[in-house]
Design a protein around this motif. Structure first.
Motif, PDB file in Angstrom:
ATOM      1  N   GLY A  34       0.845  -1.312  -0.409  1.00 28.14           N
ATOM      2  CA  GLY A  34       0.157  -0.052   0.073  1.00 28.14           C
ATOM      3  C   GLY A  34       0.758   1.238  -0.065  1.00 28.14           C
ATOM      4  N   LEU A  35       1.960   1.250  -0.532  1.00 27.34           N
ATOM      5  CA  LEU A  35       2.898   2.485  -0.614  1.00 27.34           C
ATOM      6  C   LEU A  35       3.298   2.782  -1.940  1.00 27.34           C
ATOM      7  CD1 LEU A  35       5.078   4.136   1.427  1.00 27.34           C
ATOM      8  CD2 LEU A  35       6.666   2.106   1.086  1.00 27.34           C
ATOM      9  N   ALA A  36       3.526   4.292  -1.874  1.00 27.36           N
ATOM     10  CA  ALA A  36       4.108   4.831  -2.947  1.00 27.36           C
ATOM     11  C   ALA A  36       5.443   5.522  -2.342  1.00 27.36           C
ATOM     12  CB  ALA A  36       3.066   5.882  -3.642  1.00 27.36           C
ATOM     13  N   VAL A  37       6.397   5.593  -3.075  1.00 29.88           N
ATOM     14  CA  VAL A  37       7.702   6.251  -2.524  1.00 29.88           C
ATOM     15  C   VAL A  37       8.144   7.508  -3.783  1.00 29.88           C
ATOM     16  CG1 VAL A  37      10.101   6.158  -2.003  1.00 29.88           C
ATOM     17  CG2 VAL A  37       8.549   4.385  -1.295  1.00 29.88           C
ATOM     18  N   VAL A  38       8.208   8.485  -3.203  1.00 30.62           N
ATOM     19  CA  VAL A  38       8.585   9.470  -4.317  1.00 30.62           C
ATOM     20  C   VAL A  38      10.263  10.019  -3.871  1.00 30.62           C
ATOM     21  CG1 VAL A  38       8.319  11.869  -4.964  1.00 30.62           C
ATOM     22  CG2 VAL A  38       6.415  10.797  -4.520  1.00 30.62           C
ATOM     23  N   THR A  39      11.016   9.699  -4.643  1.00 30.12           N
ATOM     24  CA  THR A  39      12.308   9.868  -4.510  1.00 30.12           C
ATOM     25  C   THR A  39      13.050  10.198  -5.711  1.00 30.12           C
ATOM     26  OG1 THR A  39      14.213   8.901  -3.312  1.00 30.12           O
ATOM     27  CG2 THR A  39      13.231   7.467  -4.977  1.00 30.12           C
ATOM     28  N   CYS A  40      14.344  10.637  -5.460  1.00 28.05           N
ATOM     29  CA  CYS A  40      15.193  11.146  -6.510  1.00 28.05           C
ATOM     30  C   CYS A  40      15.773  10.174  -7.518  1.00 28.05           C
ATOM     31  CB  CYS A  40      16.509  11.913  -5.918  1.00 28.05           C
ATOM     32  SG  CYS A  40      17.441  12.620  -6.971  1.00 28.05           S
ATOM     33  N   MET A  41      16.161  10.552  -8.912  1.00 25.83           N
ATOM     34  CA  MET A  41      16.646   9.563  -9.617  1.00 25.83           C
ATOM     35  C   MET A  41      18.178   9.268  -9.338  1.00 25.83           C
ATOM     36  SD  MET A  41      17.277  11.994 -13.089  1.00 25.83           S
ATOM     37  CE  MET A  41      18.482  13.318 -12.930  1.00 25.83           C
ATOM     38  N   ASP A  42      18.748   9.909  -8.359  1.00 27.34           N
ATOM     39  CA  ASP A  42      20.076   9.420  -8.136  1.00 27.34           C
ATOM     40  C   ASP A  42      20.359   7.967  -7.819  1.00 27.34           C
ATOM     41  OD1 ASP A  42      22.697   9.249  -6.253  1.00 27.34           O
ATOM     42  OD2 ASP A  42      22.470  11.312  -6.142  1.00 27.34           O
ATOM     43  N   SER A  43      21.379   7.543  -8.711  1.00 25.32           N
ATOM     44  CA  SER A  43      21.552   5.995  -8.531  1.00 25.32           C
ATOM     45  C   SER A  43      22.319   5.435  -7.313  1.00 25.32           C
ATOM     46  CB  SER A  43      22.545   5.736  -9.755  1.00 25.32           C
ATOM     47  OG  SER A  43      24.020   6.468  -9.548  1.00 25.32           O
ATOM     48  N   VAL A  90       7.615  10.691   0.645  1.00 19.38           N
ATOM     49  CA  VAL A  90       8.339  11.472  -0.092  1.00 19.38           C
ATOM     50  C   VAL A  90       9.935  11.590   0.640  1.00 19.38           C
ATOM     51  CG1 VAL A  90       8.736  13.794  -1.169  1.00 19.38           C
ATOM     52  CG2 VAL A  90       6.213  12.938  -0.604  1.00 19.38           C
ATOM     53  N   MET A  91      10.770  11.282  -0.260  1.00 18.26           N
ATOM     54  CA  MET A  91      12.311  10.975   0.345  1.00 18.26           C
ATOM     55  C   MET A  91      13.209  11.638  -0.494  1.00 18.26           C
ATOM     56  SD  MET A  91      13.486   7.112   1.259  1.00 18.26           S
ATOM     57  CE  MET A  91      14.284   6.874  -0.529  1.00 18.26           C
ATOM     58  N   PRO A  92      13.622  12.921  -0.286  1.00 17.72           N
ATOM     59  CA  PRO A  92      14.714  13.309  -0.969  1.00 17.72           C
ATOM     60  C   PRO A  92      15.936  12.692  -0.205  1.00 17.72           C
ATOM     61  CG  PRO A  92      13.637  15.007   0.381  1.00 17.72           C
ATOM     62  CD  PRO A  92      12.874  13.805   0.418  1.00 17.72           C
ATOM     63  N   HIS A  93      17.213  13.287  -0.707  1.00 19.58           N
ATOM     64  CA  HIS A  93      18.437  12.580  -0.152  1.00 19.58           C
ATOM     65  C   HIS A  93      19.610  13.853  -0.109  1.00 19.58           C
ATOM     66  CE1 HIS A  93      20.936  12.805  -3.799  1.00 19.58           C
ATOM     67  NE2 HIS A  93      19.395  12.787  -4.650  1.00 19.58           N
ATOM     68  N   THR A  94      20.404  13.496   0.938  1.00 20.74           N
ATOM     69  CA  THR A  94      21.502  14.461   1.250  1.00 20.74           C
ATOM     70  C   THR A  94      22.380  14.277  -0.071  1.00 20.74           C
ATOM     71  OG1 THR A  94      22.639  12.666   2.152  1.00 20.74           O
ATOM     72  CG2 THR A  94      21.736  14.073   3.768  1.00 20.74           C
ATOM     73  N   ASP A  95      23.364  15.290  -0.226  1.00 19.08           N
ATOM     74  CA  ASP A  95      24.083  15.453  -1.228  1.00 19.08           C
ATOM     75  C   ASP A  95      23.613  15.415  -2.596  1.00 19.08           C
ATOM     76  OD1 ASP A  95      26.760  15.819  -2.272  1.00 19.08           O
ATOM     77  OD2 ASP A  95      26.914  13.854  -2.498  1.00 19.08           O
ATOM     78  N   TYR A 157      16.924  10.954   3.018  1.00 16.28           N
ATOM     79  CA  TYR A 157      17.872   9.545   2.953  1.00 16.28           C
ATOM     80  C   TYR A 157      19.400  10.257   3.109  1.00 16.28           C
ATOM     81  CZ  TYR A 157      20.327   5.516   1.279  1.00 16.28           C
ATOM     82  OH  TYR A 157      21.177   4.628   1.168  1.00 16.28           O
ATOM     83  N   ASP A 158      20.197   9.657   3.829  1.00 19.82           N
ATOM     84  CA  ASP A 158      21.468   9.919   3.854  1.00 19.82           C
ATOM     85  C   ASP A 158      22.311   9.076   3.058  1.00 19.82           C
ATOM     86  OD1 ASP A 158      24.228  10.410   4.610  1.00 19.82           O
ATOM     87  OD2 ASP A 158      23.703  11.291   6.419  1.00 19.82           O
ATOM     88  N   VAL A 159      22.942   9.541   2.048  1.00 17.27           N
ATOM     89  CA  VAL A 159      23.408   8.609   0.792  1.00 17.27           C
ATOM     90  C   VAL A 159      24.872   8.122   1.272  1.00 17.27           C
ATOM     91  CG1 VAL A 159      22.339   9.620  -1.097  1.00 17.27           C
ATOM     92  CG2 VAL A 159      24.492  10.551  -0.305  1.00 17.27           C
ATOM     93  N   HIS A 160      25.107   8.735   2.743  1.00 16.56           N
ATOM     94  CA  HIS A 160      26.511   8.532   3.101  1.00 16.56           C
ATOM     95  C   HIS A 160      26.473   7.611   3.988  1.00 16.56           C
ATOM     96  CE1 HIS A 160      28.305  11.422   0.360  1.00 16.56           C
ATOM     97  NE2 HIS A 160      27.633  12.374   0.913  1.00 16.56           N
ATOM     98  N   THR A 161      25.577   7.402   4.849  1.00 24.50           N
ATOM     99  CA  THR A 161      25.121   6.392   6.094  1.00 24.50           C
ATOM    100  C   THR A 161      24.183   5.630   5.758  1.00 24.50           C
ATOM    101  OG1 THR A 161      23.475   7.961   7.128  1.00 24.50           O
ATOM    102  CG2 THR A 161      25.813   8.240   7.647  1.00 24.50           C
ATOM    103  N   GLY A 162      23.233   5.655   4.816  1.00 25.38           N
ATOM    104  CA  GLY A 162      22.100   4.713   4.576  1.00 25.38           C
ATOM    105  C   GLY A 162      21.133   4.912   5.562  1.00 25.38           C
ATOM    106  N   LYS A 163      21.061   5.842   6.193  1.00 30.10           N
ATOM    107  CA  LYS A 163      20.082   6.377   7.389  1.00 30.10           C
ATOM    108  C   LYS A 163      18.990   7.010   6.706  1.00 30.10           C
ATOM    109  CE  LYS A 163      20.250   5.883  11.576  1.00 30.10           C
ATOM    110  NZ  LYS A 163      19.559   4.964  12.356  1.00 30.10           N
ATOM    111  N   LEU A 164      17.848   6.866   7.248  1.00 29.65           N
ATOM    112  CA  LEU A 164      16.287   7.590   6.808  1.00 29.65           C
ATOM    113  C   LEU A 164      16.342   8.480   7.962  1.00 29.65           C
ATOM    114  CD1 LEU A 164      14.683   7.745   4.539  1.00 29.65           C
ATOM    115  CD2 LEU A 164      13.173   6.119   5.372  1.00 29.65           C
ATOM    116  N   MET A 165      16.069   9.944   7.685  1.00 35.96           N
ATOM    117  CA  MET A 165      15.773  10.695   8.727  1.00 35.96           C
ATOM    118  C   MET A 165      14.451  11.405   8.544  1.00 35.96           C
ATOM    119  SD  MET A 165      19.424  12.672   8.476  1.00 35.96           S
ATOM    120  CE  MET A 165      19.625  12.618   6.678  1.00 35.96           C
TER     121      MET A 165
END
Length: 169
Positions: A34-43, A90-95, A157-165
């Motif tokens: 039942g989930l949709a995730v909006v995130t960046c195209m960053d690989s 909705v999940m943007p990311h660091t860096d 999402y922290d791309v350097h630690t893998g943690k979700l804030m």
């Protein structure tokens, strides 16, 4: 510029191996969790892996900067009413490159480096990532075609630690 098979030979070869052990033919297309995730195209982002999900669990919507654009809203309407989505993260990311410039900066760079005039496009850059995320969450919550019962949350999402804030509204 090569042919399709020359330019994408590595991908086609990998797909042959993937298809030999393909196990997802029974999935329906509905979001099982039942989930949709909006995130960046960053690989660097593996949305299924970082959230403990598997194929078929969620709808993944990706664009530059994880922005809630008109097309994301259109897709969410379809996901909610036709594909079983009851909650949106909705999940943007660091860096993020989109958080390091303005639209004007990007237009100037592309014009200077490549000679292409992109001023008719909106890139939805995010000079203030926190404010943009909060605005995007409000945009989903107040969109007239989405039900009030839809659960909407945000996290970076922290791309350097893998943690979700998670962020609180």
């Amino acid at each position: 510029m090569g042919t399709m098979t020359e330019s994408f030979d590595d991908l086609l070869t990998a797909n042959e191996a993937f298809a030999r052990s393909f196990k997802h033919s029974g999935l329906t297309g509905r979001a099982r969790r039942g989930l949709a995730v909006v995130t960046c195209m960053d690989s660097r982002i593996d949305p299924l892996g970082l959230l403990g999900l598997a194929a078929g669990d969620a709808k993944i919507l990706r664009n530059a900067g994880a922005r809630v654009t008109d097309d994301v809203l259109r897709t969410l309407v379809l996901a909610v009413y036709l594909l079983g989505v009851e909650r949106v993260l909705v999940m943007p990311h660091t860096d993020c490159r989109m958080a390091k410039s303005t639209d004007e900066d990007v237009h100037e760079l592309i014009s200077r480096e490549y000679g292409v005039d992109t001023r008719s496009l909106e890139f939805h850059t995010v000079p203030d990532q926190d404010a943009a995320l909060r605005r995007d969450l409000v945009r989903i919550r107040t969109y007239p075609y989405l039900p009030e019962r839809l659960v909407v949350g945000g996290a970076v999402y922290d791309v350097h630690t893998g943690k979700l804030m998670p962020i609180e509204m």
